[in-house]
Write an enzyme that holds these catalytic residues in place. Structure first.
Site, PDB file in Angstrom:
ATOM      1  N   LYS A  53      11.333 -26.292 -45.848  1.00  0.00           N
ATOM      2  CA  LYS A  53      12.295 -27.595 -45.258  1.00  0.00           C
ATOM      3  C   LYS A  53      11.659 -27.833 -43.447  1.00  0.00           C
ATOM      4  O   LYS A  53      11.350 -29.173 -43.004  1.00  0.00           O
ATOM      5  CB  LYS A  53      13.222 -27.482 -45.979  1.00  0.00           C
ATOM      6  CG  LYS A  53      13.096 -27.970 -47.604  1.00  0.00           C
ATOM      7  CD  LYS A  53      14.616 -27.842 -47.869  1.00  0.00           C
ATOM      8  CE  LYS A  53      14.433 -27.547 -49.767  1.00  0.00           C
ATOM      9  NZ  LYS A  53      15.955 -26.768 -49.728  1.00  0.00           N
ATOM     10  N   GLN A  97      22.454 -24.606 -48.199  1.00  0.00           N
ATOM     11  CA  GLN A  97      20.370 -24.440 -48.736  1.00  0.00           C
ATOM     12  C   GLN A  97      21.520 -23.315 -49.999  1.00  0.00           C
ATOM     13  O   GLN A  97      22.603 -22.674 -49.395  1.00  0.00           O
ATOM     14  CB  GLN A  97      20.020 -23.589 -48.642  1.00  0.00           C
ATOM     15  CG  GLN A  97      19.325 -22.757 -49.499  1.00  0.00           C
ATOM     16  CD  GLN A  97      18.330 -23.851 -49.241  1.00  0.00           C
ATOM     17  OE1 GLN A  97      17.852 -24.847 -49.315  1.00  0.00           O
ATOM     18  NE2 GLN A  97      18.165 -23.581 -51.096  1.00  0.00           N
ATOM     19  N   ASP A 120      20.427 -34.389 -51.713  1.00  0.00           N
ATOM     20  CA  ASP A 120      19.810 -33.203 -52.242  1.00  0.00           C
ATOM     21  C   ASP A 120      20.191 -34.948 -53.895  1.00  0.00           C
ATOM     22  O   ASP A 120      19.789 -34.055 -54.923  1.00  0.00           O
ATOM     23  CB  ASP A 120      20.276 -32.434 -52.096  1.00  0.00           C
ATOM     24  CG  ASP A 120      19.788 -31.826 -51.890  1.00  0.00           C
ATOM     25  OD1 ASP A 120      18.589 -31.119 -51.452  1.00  0.00           O
ATOM     26  OD2 ASP A 120      20.504 -30.101 -50.933  1.00  0.00           O
TER      27      ASP A 120
END
Ligand code: NDP
Length: 296
Positions: A53, A97, A120
């Site tokens: 990412k 994460q 997200d």
């Protein structure tokens, strides 16, 4: 039949070119999108995801900030960092994460991130907006990546029977929500199967589009697939392979070689859904930056 391969690398490159164009426009106005990525602990797979990412941010010119907290970091420490990033005007997206170590309450973490920076799309506010078809939140990266893969491959979804295997909050449930929306790129008839489903095999066999997201290596076999179905493999599983340099190889939830003989389209693993997830994350960060700066 031998299936056409849906090339996630090539399609994500198109999305990332669109991302780069948007970033250049913002930079011409003196604005840089910013994404903060938080990792708690040293889980090797998580490190890999976080690094890819950050790398994509760097390639595109997004300001990425990577925070690595000790594996014993407390909830208070993590919430303090999230609060700081919530109040940082240069940061437009924040993600933690998954999976974090056990002392971290993921639900509380998701609630702590400002919905306007929840790129997200895990926060209940954004999930709710997605479900009712509002576009001023975010679309979740992996499921929305699948929608774009289908659209850019010219696969008609409207009126088709889509069977989603798996019902997680990250993939299966939002995938159902996106596929069923009343719009021209969705409009599917949706069935979701999971570990309590009876006759799973028979139900999957009725699907025009199968989306596998269960986290079980090569679970979906050719005998479960209707001739000509479209098969999207979200799974990422490591299986031991003593001939591979790292001692393992990565496979999906679909037994690729045999299913490719029956399906009309199929995504490979790697190189299918995975690259799309990151491309959509970048897109969400850019959209968030535009909203925070009140740019249409
Ligand atoms: P979860 O483990 O959270 O969910 C798995 C789902 O599959 C659950 O709903 C579970 O059912 C169901 N399931 C498990 N075993 C069976 C079975 N034998 N029969 C029927 N259903 C079953 O996984 P995720 O949704 O987070 O991820 C799924 C896969 O996708 C993983 O391989 C993951 O690595 C990958 N992934 C890939 C991404 C990408 O970018 N390509 C992004 C996110 C995930 P139940 O609810 O009943 O327990």
């Amino acid at each position: 039949m031998s299936a056409k391969i849906i090339d996630g690398k090539a399609i994500s490159a198109i999305v990332n070119q669109e991302n780069a164009d948007e970033i250049n426009k913002l930079k011409a106005m003196g604005i840089t999108p910013g994404l903060a990525v938080i990792l708690v602990g040293e889980d090797p797979a998580s490190q890999l995801y976080v690094n890819s990412k950050v790398k994509k941010c760097q390639e595109l010119g997004i300001n990425s900030q990577k925070y690595v907290l000790d594996k014993n970091a407390t909830m208070e420490e993590l919430l303090e960092l999230i609060d700081k990033l919530n109040n940082d005007n240069s940061i437009h997206g924040i993600l933690v994460q998954s999976p974090p170590p056990p002392q971290i309450d993921e639900e509380k973490v998701v609630e702590a991130i400002l919905p306007s920076k929840d790129v997200d799309c895990f926060h209940a506010e954004n999930v709710g907006k997605m479900l009712i078809g509002k576009e001023d939140g975010f679309f979740p990266c992996t499921p929305y990546g699948v929608m774009i893969l289908l659209e850019k491959s010219g696969i008609e979804v409207s009126g088709k029977h889509a069977v989603i295997i798996g019902r997680s909050n990250i993939v299966g449930k939002p995938m159902m929500a996106l596929m069923v929306q009343k719009n021209k790129n969705a409009n599917a008839t949706v069935t979701c199967v999971h570990s309590a489903t009876r006759n799973l095999k028979e139900i999957v066999k009725t699907a025009d589009i199968v989306i596998a997201a269960i986290g079980k290596a090569e679970f979906v076999t050719a005998d479960m697939i209707k001739e000509g179905a479209v098969v999207i493999d979200v799974g990422i599983n490591r299986v031991a392979d003593e001939n591979a340099p790292k001692g393992y190889r990565v496979v999906g939830d679909v037994k690729y070689d045999e299913v490719a003989e029956v399906a009309s389209y199929i995504t490979p693993v790697p190189g299918g859904v995975g690259p799309m997830t990151i491309a959509i994350l970048m897109r969400n960060t850019i959209n968030s930056c535009k909203r925070h700066n009140k740019i249409d």
